[in-house]
Structures are given as structure tokens and as C-alpha cells.
Design a protein around this motif. Sequence first.
Motif, PDB file in Angstrom:
ATOM      1  N   TYR A   1       0.788  -1.232   0.000  1.00 49.93           N
ATOM      2  CA  TYR A   1       0.000   0.000   0.000  1.00 49.93           C
ATOM      3  C   TYR A   1       0.824   1.289   0.000  1.00 49.93           C
ATOM      4  O   TYR A   1       0.311   2.339  -0.399  1.00 49.93           O
ATOM      5  CB  TYR A   1      -0.928   0.014   1.227  1.00 49.93           C
ATOM      6  N   LEU A   2       2.050   1.233   0.487  1.00 50.07           N
ATOM      7  CA  LEU A   2       2.817   2.466   0.677  1.00 50.07           C
ATOM      8  C   LEU A   2       3.920   2.608  -0.362  1.00 50.07           C
ATOM      9  O   LEU A   2       4.614   1.639  -0.686  1.00 50.07           O
ATOM     10  CB  LEU A   2       3.447   2.486   2.075  1.00 50.07           C
ATOM     11  N   VAL A   3       4.067   3.831  -0.870  1.00 56.66           N
ATOM     12  CA  VAL A   3       5.186   4.125  -1.754  1.00 56.66           C
ATOM     13  C   VAL A   3       6.477   4.186  -0.946  1.00 56.66           C
ATOM     14  O   VAL A   3       7.518   3.677  -1.356  1.00 56.66           O
ATOM     15  CB  VAL A   3       4.956   5.463  -2.495  1.00 56.66           C
ATOM     16  N   GLN A   4       6.424   4.829   0.224  1.00 63.53           N
ATOM     17  CA  GLN A   4       7.578   4.944   1.114  1.00 63.53           C
ATOM     18  C   GLN A   4       7.308   4.113   2.363  1.00 63.53           C
ATOM     19  O   GLN A   4       6.503   4.504   3.211  1.00 63.53           O
ATOM     20  CB  GLN A   4       7.832   6.410   1.476  1.00 63.53           C
ATOM     21  N   VAL A   5       7.939   2.961   2.476  1.00 59.15           N
ATOM     22  CA  VAL A   5       7.742   2.075   3.620  1.00 59.15           C
ATOM     23  C   VAL A   5       8.618   2.555   4.777  1.00 59.15           C
ATOM     24  O   VAL A   5       9.790   2.895   4.574  1.00 59.15           O
ATOM     25  CB  VAL A   5       8.101   0.622   3.252  1.00 59.15           C
ATOM     26  N   PRO A   6       8.083   2.610   6.006  1.00 60.80           N
ATOM     27  CA  PRO A   6       8.888   3.105   7.134  1.00 60.80           C
ATOM     28  C   PRO A   6      10.039   2.166   7.471  1.00 60.80           C
ATOM     29  O   PRO A   6       9.997   0.967   7.159  1.00 60.80           O
ATOM     30  CB  PRO A   6       7.876   3.167   8.287  1.00 60.80           C
ATOM     31  N   GLN A   7      11.071   2.718   8.116  1.00 63.05           N
ATOM     32  CA  GLN A   7      12.144   1.895   8.656  1.00 63.05           C
ATOM     33  C   GLN A   7      11.585   1.100   9.842  1.00 63.05           C
ATOM     34  O   GLN A   7      10.750   1.599  10.596  1.00 63.05           O
ATOM     35  CB  GLN A   7      13.312   2.763   9.115  1.00 63.05           C
ATOM     36  N   VAL A   8      12.035  -0.156   9.985  1.00 59.52           N
ATOM     37  CA  VAL A   8      11.472  -1.033  11.013  1.00 59.52           C
ATOM     38  C   VAL A   8      12.569  -1.464  11.984  1.00 59.52           C
ATOM     39  O   VAL A   8      13.648  -1.894  11.573  1.00 59.52           O
ATOM     40  CB  VAL A   8      10.827  -2.284  10.381  1.00 59.52           C
ATOM     41  N   ILE A   9      12.288  -1.307  13.272  1.00 57.84           N
ATOM     42  CA  ILE A   9      13.131  -1.865  14.327  1.00 57.84           C
ATOM     43  C   ILE A   9      12.317  -2.959  15.010  1.00 57.84           C
ATOM     44  O   ILE A   9      11.271  -2.684  15.604  1.00 57.84           O
ATOM     45  CB  ILE A   9      13.559  -0.797  15.346  1.00 57.84           C
ATOM     46  N   VAL A  10      12.769  -4.197  14.886  1.00 55.48           N
ATOM     47  CA  VAL A  10      12.070  -5.327  15.501  1.00 55.48           C
ATOM     48  C   VAL A  10      12.388  -5.366  16.992  1.00 55.48           C
ATOM     49  O   VAL A  10      13.544  -5.180  17.400  1.00 55.48           O
ATOM     50  CB  VAL A  10      12.491  -6.649  14.820  1.00 55.48           C
ATOM     51  N   THR A  11      11.367  -5.582  17.805  1.00 53.94           N
ATOM     52  CA  THR A  11      11.558  -5.795  19.244  1.00 53.94           C
ATOM     53  C   THR A  11      10.969  -7.157  19.581  1.00 53.94           C
ATOM     54  O   THR A  11       9.867  -7.494  19.128  1.00 53.94           O
ATOM     55  CB  THR A  11      10.859  -4.708  20.075  1.00 53.94           C
ATOM     56  N   THR A  12      11.684  -7.969  20.359  1.00 55.98           N
ATOM     57  CA  THR A  12      11.201  -9.306  20.692  1.00 55.98           C
ATOM     58  C   THR A  12      11.929  -9.832  21.918  1.00 55.98           C
ATOM     59  O   THR A  12      12.798  -9.160  22.477  1.00 55.98           O
ATOM     60  CB  THR A  12      11.368 -10.258  19.490  1.00 55.98           C
ATOM     61  N   LYS A  13      11.575 -11.061  22.330  1.00 51.49           N
ATOM     62  CA  LYS A  13      12.091 -11.610  23.582  1.00 51.49           C
ATOM     63  C   LYS A  13      13.492 -12.191  23.441  1.00 51.49           C
ATOM     64  O   LYS A  13      14.255 -12.229  24.399  1.00 51.49           O
ATOM     65  CB  LYS A  13      11.138 -12.696  24.093  1.00 51.49           C
ATOM     66  N   ASN A  14      13.840 -12.704  22.261  1.00 54.47           N
ATOM     67  CA  ASN A  14      15.153 -13.318  22.044  1.00 54.47           C
ATOM     68  C   ASN A  14      15.574 -13.092  20.609  1.00 54.47           C
ATOM     69  O   ASN A  14      14.846 -12.456  19.835  1.00 54.47           O
ATOM     70  CB  ASN A  14      15.112 -14.818  22.376  1.00 54.47           C
ATOM     71  N   ASP A  15      16.745 -13.611  20.229  1.00 52.69           N
ATOM     72  CA  ASP A  15      17.276 -13.347  18.895  1.00 52.69           C
ATOM     73  C   ASP A  15      17.100 -14.518  17.931  1.00 52.69           C
ATOM     74  O   ASP A  15      17.772 -14.594  16.911  1.00 52.69           O
ATOM     75  CB  ASP A  15      18.760 -12.971  18.986  1.00 52.69           C
ATOM     76  N   THR A  16      16.180 -15.435  18.211  1.00 52.88           N
ATOM     77  CA  THR A  16      16.002 -16.615  17.366  1.00 52.88           C
ATOM     78  C   THR A  16      15.469 -16.263  15.974  1.00 52.88           C
ATOM     79  O   THR A  16      15.691 -17.014  15.025  1.00 52.88           O
ATOM     80  CB  THR A  16      15.040 -17.622  18.031  1.00 52.88           C
ATOM     81  N   LEU A  17      14.779 -15.148  15.847  1.00 54.11           N
ATOM     82  CA  LEU A  17      14.196 -14.775  14.554  1.00 54.11           C
ATOM     83  C   LEU A  17      14.977 -13.661  13.862  1.00 54.11           C
ATOM     84  O   LEU A  17      14.483 -13.062  12.903  1.00 54.11           O
ATOM     85  CB  LEU A  17      12.737 -14.326  14.736  1.00 54.11           C
ATOM     86  N   SER A  18      16.181 -13.384  14.326  1.00 51.60           N
ATOM     87  CA  SER A  18      16.925 -12.246  13.782  1.00 51.60           C
ATOM     88  C   SER A  18      17.257 -12.433  12.303  1.00 51.60           C
ATOM     89  O   SER A  18      17.132 -11.503  11.504  1.00 51.60           O
ATOM     90  CB  SER A  18      18.206 -12.007  14.586  1.00 51.60           C
ATOM     91  N   LEU A  19      17.701 -13.631  11.899  1.00 42.04           N
ATOM     92  CA  LEU A  19      18.050 -13.869  10.498  1.00 42.04           C
ATOM     93  C   LEU A  19      16.839 -13.672   9.595  1.00 42.04           C
ATOM     94  O   LEU A  19      16.916 -13.007   8.552  1.00 42.04           O
ATOM     95  CB  LEU A  19      18.625 -15.275  10.331  1.00 42.04           C
ATOM     96  N   GLN A  20      15.712 -14.229  10.013  1.00 46.53           N
ATOM     97  CA  GLN A  20      14.494 -14.072   9.215  1.00 46.53           C
ATOM     98  C   GLN A  20      14.084 -12.606   9.129  1.00 46.53           C
ATOM     99  O   GLN A  20      13.652 -12.120   8.082  1.00 46.53           O
ATOM    100  CB  GLN A  20      13.364 -14.904   9.822  1.00 46.53           C
ATOM    101  N   ALA A  21      14.253 -11.871  10.236  1.00 49.80           N
ATOM    102  CA  ALA A  21      13.861 -10.459  10.260  1.00 49.80           C
ATOM    103  C   ALA A  21      14.690  -9.647   9.274  1.00 49.80           C
ATOM    104  O   ALA A  21      14.160  -8.816   8.528  1.00 49.80           O
ATOM    105  CB  ALA A  21      14.021  -9.900  11.678  1.00 49.80           C
ATOM    106  N   PHE A  22      15.998  -9.865   9.238  1.00 53.46           N
ATOM    107  CA  PHE A  22      16.849  -9.080   8.350  1.00 53.46           C
ATOM    108  C   PHE A  22      16.599  -9.415   6.883  1.00 53.46           C
ATOM    109  O   PHE A  22      16.862  -8.605   6.009  1.00 53.46           O
ATOM    110  CB  PHE A  22      18.322  -9.271   8.720  1.00 53.46           C
ATOM    111  N   LYS A  23      16.082 -10.608   6.610  1.00 50.89           N
ATOM    112  CA  LYS A  23      15.694 -10.929   5.237  1.00 50.89           C
ATOM    113  C   LYS A  23      14.525 -10.065   4.774  1.00 50.89           C
ATOM    114  O   LYS A  23      14.325  -9.870   3.584  1.00 50.89           O
ATOM    115  CB  LYS A  23      15.332 -12.408   5.121  1.00 50.89           C
TER     116      LYS A  23
END
Length: 335
Positions: free
Chosen positions: A77-99
Amino acid sequence: MKTISFVVLDDDPQRMQKTAAVAGGFPFMTFLGSAASAEEALDLVLEVRPDLVFLEIEPEEPENGLSLALISEWYRYLVQVPQVIVTTKNDTLSLQAFKYGVFDYFTHPVTTSELRKTLLRLEKTLGYTLRQPPAVPVTPVATTVVQSQGVAPTVPNTELSTPIALEEATTEVDEVEENETVEATEVDSEEVAAEADTSEEESVTVAVNPATTIEVNTPQPLVICVKSYGDYRYIDADEICYLQADNNSTDIHLNTGEMITAFKTLKHFEGVLQSPFIRIHNSYIVNITYIGRIHTGNSVCHLKNSTVKLPFSKSYKDNIDLIINQIASGNYLEI
């Protein structure tokens, strides 16, 4: 100083308030709101269009639907997508997030010191200043004053940091005419007359601005050197269509049809090459700018102006989704 607007997407009220308080502690950060579910989050981001999103991807209640899939929705929907900072309980999903192209990944709690580092990197990425510049001592500067009816000259308090020497006018100016030149400051009298009030017993101040020099640093395009036994072959990265694994070496295919062999593994290139290069198969890394068609049913990517078809595997399906979203985020029309 540029300001950054942000929202917090989290279904835990205490965590949300803590994140908002830490981010809001920076003078250039503006809090626009929060949401606790995927539906509310999508509507909030589309409504206020923030610059930055703090996204919780492991909500307390899974049915709230907060996840990385929201990023794909924003690309729709957006032409300019906002920058995203993921917040979570641990770093198990970090690789998937950076993809998914997130800017940073935080484990709770968000701290001021860690966020400051991230905002400094964001400042470099955006190319403008977020911090309040240090105070500069103010030096009074003499400026030329045109008198009317014998009123004494006044010296305003300006914010110029560099004194500018001006010649003193030795004669009184009884009347300012439209075509008269004031030699003391080399200011055209027409500009003075346009700003002067013609009433008696009133002075006119001419502001003096220092010359400003702006130096622009243009980023240099990436050049890849393929070295072999004293032979140095230089390749512009934007000429590479795709890279193909060949045992312990890699074949680099150029847009000219030429193929160059580098004695490095494809995994090595995956680690050193950044966007627009992305891995889609155990044997292929593709330059996104050369993709002309993606057929998800047949699991192949077609290259522009070419008969070449590159297969992609299920294990890299997330990367294919990322490519589709990235293409859709540009000047894009879907029919």
C-alpha cells in the motif's frame, strides 16, 4: 534538525509504554501512536505514515497477529515504507527479520544507549542531521543602517558566527531613492527601498549573510576485482546479472553475455554482496535489477531481455517474497 515520527506495535502495554518512553526521550523523536494487533497496526501505519516503526514479532497473544508479515502488507500500500526496528524476547528470529529488510533488531528491554547507536546509524542512512547541533557563541556583527531624518544608527544582535568588516559611512543619507547605491555594503538601494518603511524617524537594517560552501560526497559504485595469478580483472557490480556456483568456484555472468570465473565459493559472495544481490537457490545469486519476471508456480525467475531462467528453491522462498515487495515499493503499477 530533522524530526523522526514513530509508532510502537506491541500487545503488552508495559513494554509498549517503556519503548515509547525511551524513544520519546530523544528530542527529535515524535510519538504518533501504538497498536496491539495486526489489523490495528496496519490501519495505524497507513493512517499516520510514520518514519520509524517498533514492531514486536512475538506477541503475548499469538492471535493478535503481530509478525514480520506486516512488512509485506506495508509494501502493498505504501510508496515509502517506514524503517522497522524489531523488538522481541530473544534473537532466534533475527536472520528471518533481516531478510525482510528491517533496520535493526532489539531484544527487550529497549535501552537508551542501544537506541542511540541505532539512531546514529539511521542518521547516516537518511543523510541528514537528527541531533541538535552544539551551541555556537554569538558574535555581534556590525551591519549597515540607512538613516531617515537624522535618526542614530542601530546595531542589531545577529546570530552570525563570523564577524564581517564593513566600511563606515561618513555621510548622512537624507533620502533613499530607488536607484541609489550604498557603497559601504555594496547593497543595491532598490533592495533597501523595497524593505524600508517610508515613514519618518524610522531606521532600516540590512541583514548580511555569510557565504556557505556545501560539499557533497557522491558514493562511488562498487567495483569487483577478480584476481588470478597476477591478472586483475575489474568489474562494475551493476554489470553483473547473476552468479552461479561451480563447485568451489563461481561463474559471474555479465549483462554483455560474458562469463568470468572467480575462485571463491557462492557462499563467499553471499556474505560480501549486498542489495540488489540476493540468493534465490543453492546455486544462484541474482541482481534484482535484471529480473523481468517471477513465476512462482514454476519456481523460476526470468531475466530481462534474455532467455535465461534461474530456478529458485523453497528454502529461499522468503527471499523471493522480499524481491517482489522491493520491486513493488518503487515507481510501480500493478494491473
